[in-house]
Design a protein around this motif. Structure first.
Motif, PDB file in Angstrom:
ATOM      1  N   LEU A  98       0.798  -1.219   0.000  1.00  0.00           N
ATOM      2  CA  LEU A  98       0.000   0.000   0.000  1.00  0.00           C
ATOM      3  C   LEU A  98       0.834   1.275   0.000  1.00  0.00           C
ATOM      4  O   LEU A  98       0.564   2.213  -0.752  1.00  0.00           O
ATOM      5  CB  LEU A  98      -0.923  -0.034   1.220  1.00  0.00           C
ATOM      6  CG  LEU A  98      -1.862   1.137   1.400  1.00  0.00           C
ATOM      7  CD1 LEU A  98      -2.866   1.181   0.263  1.00  0.00           C
ATOM      8  CD2 LEU A  98      -2.579   1.034   2.728  1.00  0.00           C
ATOM      9  N   TYR A 131       0.808   4.267  -2.754  1.00  0.00           N
ATOM     10  CA  TYR A 131       0.365   5.597  -2.341  1.00  0.00           C
ATOM     11  C   TYR A 131       1.357   6.656  -2.816  1.00  0.00           C
ATOM     12  O   TYR A 131       0.977   7.695  -3.353  1.00  0.00           O
ATOM     13  CB  TYR A 131       0.229   5.640  -0.822  1.00  0.00           C
ATOM     14  CG  TYR A 131      -0.107   6.994  -0.276  1.00  0.00           C
ATOM     15  CD1 TYR A 131      -1.411   7.450  -0.283  1.00  0.00           C
ATOM     16  CD2 TYR A 131       0.889   7.827   0.242  1.00  0.00           C
ATOM     17  CE1 TYR A 131      -1.727   8.697   0.215  1.00  0.00           C
ATOM     18  CE2 TYR A 131       0.581   9.075   0.738  1.00  0.00           C
ATOM     19  CZ  TYR A 131      -0.727   9.509   0.725  1.00  0.00           C
ATOM     20  OH  TYR A 131      -1.033  10.750   1.216  1.00  0.00           O
ATOM     21  N   TRP A 167     -14.269   1.725  -0.852  1.00  0.00           N
ATOM     22  CA  TRP A 167     -14.140   2.864   0.065  1.00  0.00           C
ATOM     23  C   TRP A 167     -12.678   3.127   0.373  1.00  0.00           C
ATOM     24  O   TRP A 167     -12.314   4.183   0.860  1.00  0.00           O
ATOM     25  CB  TRP A 167     -14.874   2.549   1.368  1.00  0.00           C
ATOM     26  CG  TRP A 167     -14.523   1.196   1.885  1.00  0.00           C
ATOM     27  CD1 TRP A 167     -15.143   0.018   1.567  1.00  0.00           C
ATOM     28  CD2 TRP A 167     -13.445   0.855   2.753  1.00  0.00           C
ATOM     29  NE1 TRP A 167     -14.502  -1.028   2.193  1.00  0.00           N
ATOM     30  CE2 TRP A 167     -13.459  -0.547   2.921  1.00  0.00           C
ATOM     31  CE3 TRP A 167     -12.457   1.606   3.409  1.00  0.00           C
ATOM     32  CZ2 TRP A 167     -12.538  -1.221   3.712  1.00  0.00           C
ATOM     33  CZ3 TRP A 167     -11.549   0.928   4.197  1.00  0.00           C
ATOM     34  CH2 TRP A 167     -11.587  -0.474   4.343  1.00  0.00           C
ATOM     35  N   GLN A 168     -11.832   2.137   0.050  1.00  0.00           N
ATOM     36  CA  GLN A 168     -10.441   2.244   0.463  1.00  0.00           C
ATOM     37  C   GLN A 168      -9.717   3.357  -0.297  1.00  0.00           C
ATOM     38  O   GLN A 168      -9.019   4.167   0.315  1.00  0.00           O
ATOM     39  CB  GLN A 168      -9.745   0.906   0.254  1.00  0.00           C
ATOM     40  CG  GLN A 168      -8.464   0.814   1.037  1.00  0.00           C
ATOM     41  CD  GLN A 168      -7.720  -0.485   0.756  1.00  0.00           C
ATOM     42  OE1 GLN A 168      -8.288  -1.443   0.244  1.00  0.00           O
ATOM     43  NE2 GLN A 168      -6.458  -0.505   1.077  1.00  0.00           N
ATOM     44  N   MET A 200     -10.692   6.622   1.008  1.00  0.00           N
ATOM     45  CA  MET A 200     -10.159   6.912   2.333  1.00  0.00           C
ATOM     46  C   MET A 200      -8.678   7.286   2.259  1.00  0.00           C
ATOM     47  O   MET A 200      -8.192   8.121   3.004  1.00  0.00           O
ATOM     48  CB  MET A 200     -10.350   5.689   3.222  1.00  0.00           C
ATOM     49  CG  MET A 200     -10.396   6.020   4.688  1.00  0.00           C
ATOM     50  SD  MET A 200     -10.547   4.500   5.606  1.00  0.00           S
ATOM     51  CE  MET A 200     -12.191   4.626   6.183  1.00  0.00           C
ATOM     52  N   VAL A 201      -7.967   6.676   1.326  1.00  0.00           N
ATOM     53  CA  VAL A 201      -6.536   6.947   1.206  1.00  0.00           C
ATOM     54  C   VAL A 201      -6.275   8.255   0.472  1.00  0.00           C
ATOM     55  O   VAL A 201      -5.439   9.046   0.892  1.00  0.00           O
ATOM     56  CB  VAL A 201      -5.833   5.778   0.464  1.00  0.00           C
ATOM     57  CG1 VAL A 201      -4.380   6.118   0.186  1.00  0.00           C
ATOM     58  CG2 VAL A 201      -5.927   4.501   1.268  1.00  0.00           C
TER      59      VAL A 201
END
Lengths: 294, 321
Positions: free
Chosen positions: A122, A126, A211-212, A215-216
């Motif tokens: 992740l 990102y 939703w991830q 959210m990130v």
């Protein structure tokens, strides 16, 4: 002999009825709770039959409907756009890999397979999306990270092409002078609708429920999808009032907060629950296509 | 589930070496792949290089590339705390439990479905039990909240008083209940879905086997234990192996959304994925969580290879590669 078959059939039906009930019951609680008066909830908790019926929660949400509508807009756009682009790109990579003539096919297959074995995780992803591409707080951050949801879809589609499209069909089309694109579009795709539908549906469900990414990558409320809005409301029920209404303190005082939470969840779940009876046939077919090889 | 899909075709692939590779003639096929390959490069391969940041003291002011190298310090910190043990234990134990019990439940459901002869009922059951799989984890967390909320939840207000318990339980701050809660939610959401896969396999069993058994006087139960189950064993083993390959990865939504990221539940709800996520979102230690991410990628990689190797020995057609 006959009777034990019938007994087993009855027992199966009863157990399955219970299982089916267990799948539905939580939704009934949700809907009932959203239709219960705030004071009744405080006194008796959420229950399956409203102690005191009230539509306050929906009236409240309706009055402040603009951000819910906007969140729906975001979700619908992301789902439609992401699914269309995802299916196109998946097809364009799966088709050549299904053709034995494609040069270096083994290498390309390895490139896809390797992504299924190893990933950076992740935090590096990102950093790529925020530092290199600056996608933070753009709608693309909700779309791009999921486009080729995973390598399996590419391999699934490739297997389907290989097992369903006879090479002779492709050859004859090309002898007639059809280009590769023409062959794909008018020969291969028309007989590959089941796999396109299955992958399209799974991709759409992924986007709708995601939703991830929000959210990130998203901190701006205007870009919240419906899932992120739900998340945010659960974290902080005051979110709607402080962000969107001018006379927030007054609104907060009147807010039926416990039922509003549940009403929000109903609004979030409703489109899928309503649409499901119409596409459940394809959903179940899709699960089978995805699981049974080819 | 999905790995089984891609399986067969991969083997049949690269056997055309003898043909001369003619790039120009097949250029359109190569061009078609460009968008997908570019995407994979940026989305999958570039982040793989990013694992180097686990060896850096990340400092956003200096930028990632210019942050100081600190070698294995992040890993040392991570493994010195009890965090590493807890998140590894939770990830593996939950997955093992989900795999074993999930398979039994899904197979059982498939067998029950197979006994339901009424077509309309069968279709309705299939539709209803797959529905939870469609619902996002965010909504699921609301459903669980409606049941478990300390002040307004259905369990505390209605169910517990039936048993004479009036005080209620603070579900969201008592870690010991969560293995049960999370397992129930997981099975609720996934058993129907995975049973469809088994059910499809059951439908493929030749009716003649059953007829022969019936002639020999085997009752329905005997037919299930002596025909259905033995035939299902290969697919069960395959699916289990493929899940074991993913045992280092948890269902992130389940472990993040459903416990509502409650810190009090760390002991029984934190998995590697939630730990990494919380580190990135600023509610944990970024260095340590980056190290945890790399730890997950590397161990996960070897587990997939190992699982695949086992599947390959068992059945070449179903191996991933």
């Amino acid at each position: 002999m006959k009777s034990d078959g019938r007994f087993l059939g009855l027992l199966s039906t009863i157990i399955m009825l219970l299982f089916a009930a267990a799948c539905i019951i939580p939704f009934i609680l949700l809907i009932s709770a959203s239709l219960t008066d705030q004071n009744a909830i405080v006194a008796h908790g959420y229950s399956f039959i409203p102690q005191k019926f009230s539509t306050d929660a929906y009236v409240y949400l309706f009055d402040r409907g603009s951000d819910i509508l906007r969140a729906y807009g975001v979700t619908v756009f992301v789902t439609v756009f992401g699914t269309v682009v995802g299916v196109i790109i998946t097809t364009l990579i799966a088709y050549p890999l299904s053709r034995s003539e494609t040069p270096y096919r083994g290498l390309f297959i390895f490139i896809i397979l390797f992504t299924m074995l190893f990933n950076g995780g992740l935090v590096p992803s990102y950093l790529v999306y925020t530092q290199l591409f600056d996608l933070k707080n753009t709608i693309w951050a909700l779309i791009v990270p999921g486009i080729l949801t995973n390598g399996y879809y590419m391999m699934m589609m490739r297997t389907f092409f290989q097992s369903t499209v006879p090479p002779a069909l492709i050859e004859s089309a090309q002898l007639d002078g059809a280009s590769e694109y023409r062959t794909l579009w008018s020969i291969v795709l028309p007989i590959s609708k089941p796999i396109l539908a299955a992958i399209g549906m799974f991709t759409a469900i992924y986007y709708w429920n995601d939703w991830q990414n929000g959210m990130v990558y998203i901190t701006k409320p205007e870009l919240f999808s419906i899932q992120n809005l739900l998340n945010r409301i659960m974290q902080d029920i005051q979110f709607i009032t402080t962000n969107l209404s001018s006379n927030s303190s007054q609104a907060m005082a009147q807010m039926p907060s416990d039922s509003v939470k549940m009403a929000m969840a109903v609004i979030g779940a409703l489109p899928i629950l309503i649409a499901y009876p119409f596409f459940q046939k394809y959903f179940i077919k899709g699960i089978v296509i995805g699981a049974v090889k080819g | 589930m999905e790995p089984a899909a891609s399986a067969a075709a991969i083997q049949t692939a690269p056997k055309v070496k003898k043909k001369k590779i003619n790039i120009r003639k097949h250029a359109p096929l190569l061009i078609m792949m460009i968008p997908g390959l570019l995407y994979l490069f940026f989305n999958n391969y570039l982040p793989m290089l990013g694992i180097v940041i686990a060896f850096k003291d990340i400092n956003f002011a200096k930028g990632i590339l210019h942050s100081d190298w600190i070698g294995f310090d992040n890993f040392e910190y991570l493994f010195k705390t009890s965090d590493a043990f807890i998140i590894t234990r939770n990830t593996i134990l939950y997955n093992l439990f989900f795999i074993v019990v999930g398979t039994v439940l899904a197979l059982g459901t498939a067998i029950l479905l197979n006994e339901v002869k009424n077509k309309v009922m069968l279709k309705s059951f299939q539709a209803i039990i797959t529905m939870p799989h469609l619902i996002s984890m965010v909504i699921v967390s609301y459903l669980v909240y409606a049941l478990l909320s300390a002040e307004t939840g259905f369990i505390n207000n209605t169910v517990l008083p039936w048993f004479g318990i009036e005080d209620g339980i603070m579900w969201y701050s008592e870690a010991k209940y969560w293995p049960v809660i999370l397992s129930l939610v997981h099975f609720w959401k996934s058993v129907g879905y995975s049973s469809i896969v088994f059910f499809a396999a059951l439908l493929g069993i030749d009716e003649e086997y059953y007829e022969a058994a019936r002639l020999d006087g085997a009752n329905r139960w005997k037919q299930i234990t002596n025909i259905t189950l033995p035939i299902m064993i290969p697919i069960i083993i395959l699916m289990t192996m493929l899940s074991i390959g993913r045992i280092f990865y948890s269902d992130f939504g389940l472990f993040y959304q459903v416990p509502m990221a409650s810190g009090a539940l760390f002991e029984t709800t934190e998995t590697i994925d939630t730990y990494v996520f919380k580190g990135l979102m600023g509610s944990g230690d970024l260095g340590m969580s980056t190290a945890a991410g790399v730890y997950q990628s590397i161990v996960g990689f070897f587990l997939v290879i190992l699982a695949n190797y086992t599947v390959r020995r068992y059945s070449k057609d179903n191996a991933l590669f």
